[in-house]
Every structure is written in C-alpha cells, then in structure tokens.
Motif scaffolding. Structure first.
Motif, PDB file in Angstrom:
ATOM      1  N   ASP A  16      10.766  12.565  -8.257  1.00 26.33           N
ATOM      2  CA  ASP A  16      11.209  11.185  -8.059  1.00 26.33           C
ATOM      3  C   ASP A  16      12.738  11.017  -8.068  1.00 26.33           C
ATOM      4  O   ASP A  16      13.253   9.916  -8.210  1.00 26.33           O
ATOM      5  CB  ASP A  16      10.580  10.250  -9.109  1.00 26.33           C
ATOM      6  N   TYR A  49      13.119   2.550  -0.219  1.00 29.97           N
ATOM      7  CA  TYR A  49      12.619   2.935  -1.549  1.00 29.97           C
ATOM      8  C   TYR A  49      13.740   3.406  -2.481  1.00 29.97           C
ATOM      9  O   TYR A  49      13.490   3.642  -3.658  1.00 29.97           O
ATOM     10  CB  TYR A  49      11.573   4.041  -1.404  1.00 29.97           C
ATOM     11  N   ARG A 273       6.590   7.577  -4.653  1.00 33.26           N
ATOM     12  CA  ARG A 273       5.393   6.836  -5.043  1.00 33.26           C
ATOM     13  C   ARG A 273       5.685   5.349  -5.020  1.00 33.26           C
ATOM     14  O   ARG A 273       6.792   4.972  -5.392  1.00 33.26           O
ATOM     15  CB  ARG A 273       4.952   7.263  -6.465  1.00 33.26           C
ATOM     16  N   PRO A 274       4.747   4.480  -4.623  1.00 27.34           N
ATOM     17  CA  PRO A 274       3.314   4.750  -4.525  1.00 27.34           C
ATOM     18  C   PRO A 274       2.871   5.466  -3.245  1.00 27.34           C
ATOM     19  O   PRO A 274       1.676   5.721  -3.108  1.00 27.34           O
ATOM     20  CB  PRO A 274       2.706   3.346  -4.574  1.00 27.34           C
ATOM     21  N   GLN A 276       1.758   8.245  -1.069  1.00 28.01           N
ATOM     22  CA  GLN A 276       1.246   9.579  -1.375  1.00 28.01           C
ATOM     23  C   GLN A 276       1.312  10.421  -0.106  1.00 28.01           C
ATOM     24  O   GLN A 276       1.169   9.923   1.008  1.00 28.01           O
ATOM     25  CB  GLN A 276      -0.193   9.499  -1.881  1.00 28.01           C
TER      26      GLN A 276
ATOM     27  N   LEU B  78       9.239  -1.894  -4.423  1.00 26.98           N
ATOM     28  CA  LEU B  78       8.640  -0.980  -3.450  1.00 26.98           C
ATOM     29  C   LEU B  78       8.265   0.369  -4.037  1.00 26.98           C
ATOM     30  O   LEU B  78       7.353   1.031  -3.549  1.00 26.98           O
ATOM     31  CB  LEU B  78       9.595  -0.776  -2.270  1.00 26.98           C
ATOM     32  N   ARG B  79       8.984   0.800  -5.074  1.00 28.57           N
ATOM     33  CA  ARG B  79       8.770   2.161  -5.577  1.00 28.57           C
ATOM     34  C   ARG B  79       8.185   2.099  -6.981  1.00 28.57           C
ATOM     35  O   ARG B  79       8.630   1.300  -7.812  1.00 28.57           O
ATOM     36  CB  ARG B  79      10.116   2.895  -5.593  1.00 28.57           C
ATOM     37  N   THR B  80       7.239   2.948  -7.260  1.00 29.91           N
ATOM     38  CA  THR B  80       6.546   2.916  -8.550  1.00 29.91           C
ATOM     39  C   THR B  80       7.523   3.025  -9.712  1.00 29.91           C
ATOM     40  O   THR B  80       7.419   2.284 -10.698  1.00 29.91           O
ATOM     41  CB  THR B  80       5.513   4.057  -8.609  1.00 29.91           C
ATOM     42  N   SER B  81       8.474   3.925  -9.615  1.00 34.82           N
ATOM     43  CA  SER B  81       9.410   4.110 -10.738  1.00 34.82           C
ATOM     44  C   SER B  81      10.266   2.863 -10.953  1.00 34.82           C
ATOM     45  O   SER B  81      10.640   2.549 -12.088  1.00 34.82           O
ATOM     46  CB  SER B  81      10.285   5.340 -10.523  1.00 34.82           C
ATOM     47  N   GLN B  82      10.570   2.145  -9.874  1.00 33.25           N
ATOM     48  CA  GLN B  82      11.317   0.889 -10.032  1.00 33.25           C
ATOM     49  C   GLN B  82      10.445  -0.154 -10.737  1.00 33.25           C
ATOM     50  O   GLN B  82      10.924  -0.900 -11.596  1.00 33.25           O
ATOM     51  CB  GLN B  82      11.750   0.356  -8.656  1.00 33.25           C
ATOM     52  N   THR B 104       4.984  -3.697   0.066  1.00 35.93           N
ATOM     53  CA  THR B 104       5.001  -2.546   0.981  1.00 35.93           C
ATOM     54  C   THR B 104       6.204  -2.575   1.912  1.00 35.93           C
ATOM     55  O   THR B 104       6.705  -3.638   2.277  1.00 35.93           O
ATOM     56  CB  THR B 104       3.736  -2.531   1.865  1.00 35.93           C
ATOM     57  N   TYR B 105       6.633  -1.402   2.325  1.00 37.18           N
ATOM     58  CA  TYR B 105       7.463  -1.227   3.521  1.00 37.18           C
ATOM     59  C   TYR B 105       6.630  -0.368   4.468  1.00 37.18           C
ATOM     60  O   TYR B 105       6.170  -0.839   5.481  1.00 37.18           O
ATOM     61  CB  TYR B 105       8.815  -0.591   3.167  1.00 37.18           C
ATOM     62  N   GLN B 106       6.370   0.877   4.110  1.00 35.43           N
ATOM     63  CA  GLN B 106       5.323   1.633   4.781  1.00 35.43           C
ATOM     64  C   GLN B 106       3.989   1.070   4.294  1.00 35.43           C
ATOM     65  O   GLN B 106       3.820   0.799   3.103  1.00 35.43           O
ATOM     66  CB  GLN B 106       5.412   3.125   4.423  1.00 35.43           C
ATOM     67  N   GLU B 112      -3.507   4.455  -2.595  1.00 29.86           N
ATOM     68  CA  GLU B 112      -2.097   4.327  -3.006  1.00 29.86           C
ATOM     69  C   GLU B 112      -1.883   3.054  -3.816  1.00 29.86           C
ATOM     70  O   GLU B 112      -1.131   3.048  -4.806  1.00 29.86           O
ATOM     71  CB  GLU B 112      -1.196   4.364  -1.769  1.00 29.86           C
ATOM     72  N   LEU B 116      -0.677   2.940  -7.709  1.00 27.96           N
ATOM     73  CA  LEU B 116       0.427   2.136  -8.244  1.00 27.96           C
ATOM     74  C   LEU B 116       0.003   1.425  -9.523  1.00 27.96           C
ATOM     75  O   LEU B 116       0.694   1.477 -10.556  1.00 27.96           O
ATOM     76  CB  LEU B 116       0.871   1.113  -7.185  1.00 27.96           C
TER      77      LEU B 116
END
Lengths: 297, 297
Positions: A16, A49, A273-274, A276, B78-82, B104-106, B112, B116
C-alpha cells in the motif's frame, strides 16, 4: 508532444505504499522503447487513489526517469483548488504538460465542467490535455463541450474515448470532433482496442494503457498507422485480439497491473485496495497471452 | 442512535475554506430542534471534496457543538487505507458512529465492496452505517450485497435510497431488505421526498438532507410517521411538495446550500468548486418556497 504514442504507466504499490523502484523499472522500458511521451498518473496510474505527497513523488520520479521523453502528469481531483495545487506540484516536478479529467462525486453540469477548466488553465504555464473518460468520471462530453474547453488557453490536446469500429464511422467521428476544435489542438484516441482504427481515421495520438507496460507492440501499431500503412496497423492490432478480449472482460486497469506483476516489473498486489487484482484464472490467462504472443519482447 | 431523524448538515465553505463558525450555527439549530442524531460529512456535507485536515476539523466541531446528540461521521474515500485513517480520525474526534459509502473511480465488483467493509470494520470501535448512495458512488447494492455487509461486525444500520412511492410497494421493499439482514441492523430511508412513505412502510430512521438545515418540518414528518400517524406524516410531506420539486430539478445538494445561504446561516458561495450554487432564478425560487411555507420556523 501531443502526437504519436503516449504511454500511461501503472503506478505500482507495495504494501500500500508507492514503489518508486518498480516505477523506475516501468519508465525505463518506455524510454528504451522510444515512446513519444509518457503520461504519469493517468487512470492506469491510479491517480485518484494517491494522496498529494504520493502524486508529487510519482511526478518527480517520472520526470527523473523519463530521460528526454516529455512527461504529462495527471492532475485530476474532485475540488478545483485541489486540482490547482496538483497542477503547481506537477509543474514544479518538471512536467511538460498536464492531463485533466473532470472527476465527479456530485454530477456536474456543462457550465461547471467548463468552469473547472477555466479556473485551472488560468494558472497554468504548461499545455493541458483534456481527459474525456466517461467510464470513470461519468461526465459525457458533447461536441459543444469539446469546443468550449478546447478554445481555452493552454489546451493542446483531447484524449477521446474509443472510436467506432468501422473505418468510415471512425473517420466521421474524428472529423466531427475536429470541426468543433481549433486546428492546433490534437486529438488522441484511447480505448486500446480501437487505437489502430482511431489513428488510421486521423487521430494524432494514442493515449495508451498497454503502451505503458508493453510499449513494443503499441509502438508498432502507432508507427504503422501514422506512416499511412493502415493494413499493417490493423493486422498488428488484430494480433492482440486475445489481449483486447481480456480488457473487455476484466477492464484494462486490472489486466495491465496483472501483466506488470507477471513480468516481475512490480510486486504482487500492486493495485490500491479496495481494488483487487485479477483472480487466479484470469491472471494465468493474461500471463499466457503475454507469453504466447511474446508481447514483452 | 440509528432510529428517528438523522440530520445531515451542509459543511459550509467561505472563500474555499471550512467555515467553522457557520458550521456551529447549523449544528446549534439541530440540537435546539431535537434531532435524534447528526450525520456530519455525508454527501450533503461535501465529504468527498474535503481533505483529511478539513474533515478532522469538521468532525471535531460537530461533536463539540452537538451537545448530547450522537454524531455519526462520514469516512468514505476512494482507497481503503484512506478510509481507515479517516475512521481513526473520526473516532478520535468523538464520533459515536461512522458512515461509509463505497466510493468509486474504477468500478468495483461486489467482492471488492465487501472487502472494503471487511477491512474497515475490522479496525473499528464504534458502529458503522452502510451508505447506499448509487447516484454518487455508481455502486448498485443488490439485496445479497446488503446481506453480506450487514452481517459484518459493527454494522448497525443501512441508509437505503428512496423507496417506491406507493405504500404497498414501499412496505414490500423494506420487508425484502429486512429479510436479508440481521434484526439488529436498522433500515434508514433517504431520498427526502420519499421519507414519509419509507418511515410509514417500516423504516426505522430517516437519513435526511433537509433535516440538516430545516430540522423542524423533518421532525414533524418523522414523529408523525414513527408514532403511527401515517396520514399526518404524508400530509406534512405533501405540504413540502414545492421543495421536493426543487430537489428533483436541481438536486438536494445545491438546493440545501442555497437555503442555508438564503437564511444567512452560511456565507454565499458555500459549495466547493467546481460545484456551483444555484443560478439566480432557482435561488430566488428556493428562497420563496422556504419563506412562503415558513420552513425555517
């Protein structure tokens, strides 16, 4: 800078975090292959992201490792002031141009999209590529919206979605866009499977997902089409049919990351992530396609 | 905490900066009116446009100015860690719960989306509200996706989109959702114009846009519906018809900001660019509706 093959590299993560060493490996492939420009932090490069610091580091790394190849840097974000900050960062990093998509959370009207481009171009010192990517932004560019934005200062090129599959339809589409924009603004096709058709139909550039990881076949298509050998470009693209089928099934974003992972260019699990990566079967299939078609050579 | 009226305040900007004084004014109206919970940093609260520091400041201000009303804080990113970082910040700020939409962006697949929620709930100490907001996230929750997520630890409630307009259809819809989730997880309706119908059809809560700025009429609808007086709830909602018409035409996000600006609660131009506020005609119409219906009393 806004003609030929613009290669969009993946921005690899490892645990990450931005993996600069792997990113340098990807960039070196592009300069050795001789791409015409590199677009860092496009959709393929996961720009949305990454936080400001990661994007600043990726922009600097791209310029540093691109040798003399011009680097375009994606600056899209949801808020105008954030885009302006990212534009400043990209220019400080040495970007030759910037790429801007009107990213949305709340849907935007045309006046709001134009306002974004007005506000951002007003503060730029480098050219800007308009990024029309409806699949991720959910903004639909009518030709009149192209016209309003393409006439703003600094706008140098438009990255359009894929063109119709038939040559006549593609040529008509490209001409319709040209009729709405200044002659100085180039048109670049995206949607990799339609690139040969788009270039043969009069597009000046290919803004290419696969060119960021497998530059050799992307360059063969580009050189053939832009030299007027449309049959050769079409044959090269047809030879990549199994790759386009994978893109259609799983999306180019995940497939490209899987290919970079398969080739050992980046660490496993390199997407944010998220999101995959591909499952085991699709991953094996992608590896098989790359190996059997010798796409990495 | 996950029943009754949850009010979603606007997060006002002034010159593109978080306006904490105006935010405190909005929150005070909610505590005085007696809402059941306050959800800070929902879509109405512009969460996706604000950076980490602004969101941390807004979360702290919400808890500070909410008196004893529980505060739910939106942590979507958008990102899990965020998201995980924002969850930590919200909990440190004193949030009683968090609200999470799969932004989402993608595009994301169901696995998925579940991933999350798994990753985020694994690190939580407070309850979580699942935020199903297809208009902004472009994620469609099938009932089976509700089931997979609602059975995760810490999940306490689901914010569903608007329900069908007819009472029988709405009741069937709410029952279908209930059949897929644990009895301990509450169902809250959104889509303000359908709230009276949704509450009368068995929803436990109303996650309310307009309740964040005009809490009095929202509370009248909520109290009537949840006390079983469905006719009174329906009549109250019908009386707000001109407001729902404005929401349908311009979106609740921009109309609510215009109302807060009209009432002098926040400074003009309080939305994050590139989003623009209502044009002059629509703004005058919104002001007229609020004044004629005495919605601010």
């Amino acid at each position: 800078m806004f003609t030929g093959l613009s290669a969009f590299p993946h921005t690899p993560l490892r645990d990450d975090r931005f993996d600069e060493a792997a990113y340098a490996r990807l960039l070196e492939r592009l300069t050795v292959a001789g791409v015409d420009s590199i677009t860092a932090l496009g959709s393929t490069g996961s720009y949305m992201y990454l936080d400001r610091d990661e994007r600043r580091r990726a922009a600097r790394a791209a310029v540093q490792h691109a040798d003399s190849v011009p680097v375009i840097v994606g600056i899209g974000a949801l808020r105008t002031s954030q885009v302006q900050t990212l534009a400043d960062d990209a220019q400080e990093a040495g970007a030759s141009a910037v790429l801007l998509a009107p990213v949305t959370y709340q849907a935007l009207g045309d006046d709001e999209v134009v306002g974004l481009f007005e506000d951002v171009t007003a503060g730029l010192s480098v050219p800007l590529v308009v990024y029309d990517n409806p699949g991720t932004t959910h903004v639909t560019f009518a030709d009149d919206l192209y016209r309003r934005i393409a006439t703003l200062p600094h706008v140098a090129s438009i990255k359009i979605p894929g063109v119709p599959a038939d040559a006549a339809g593609a040529a008509a589409r490209v001409q319709a866009i040209r009729d709405h924009i200044p002659a100085t603004v180039t048109v670049g096709v995206s949607g990799d499977s339609t690139a040969a058709t788009g270039l043969s139909a009069g597009c000046d550039a290919w803004y290419s997902v696969i060119g960021g990881t497998l530059p050799a076949p992307a360059l063969r298509i580009t050189r053939a089409a832009l030299s007027g050998d449309h049959a050769a470009a079409s044959a090269e693209s047809a030879g990549l049919g199994p790759l386009w089928a994978l893109f259609a099934e799983h999306g180019s974003y995940r497939v490209t990351a899987a290919i970079a992972e398969h080739l050992g260019l980046v660490a496993p699990d390199s997407l944010p992530r998220p999101v995959q990566g591909l499952g085991a079967a699709a991953r094996a299939h992608a590896a098989q396609v790359v190996d059997e078609l010798r796409l990495a050579d």
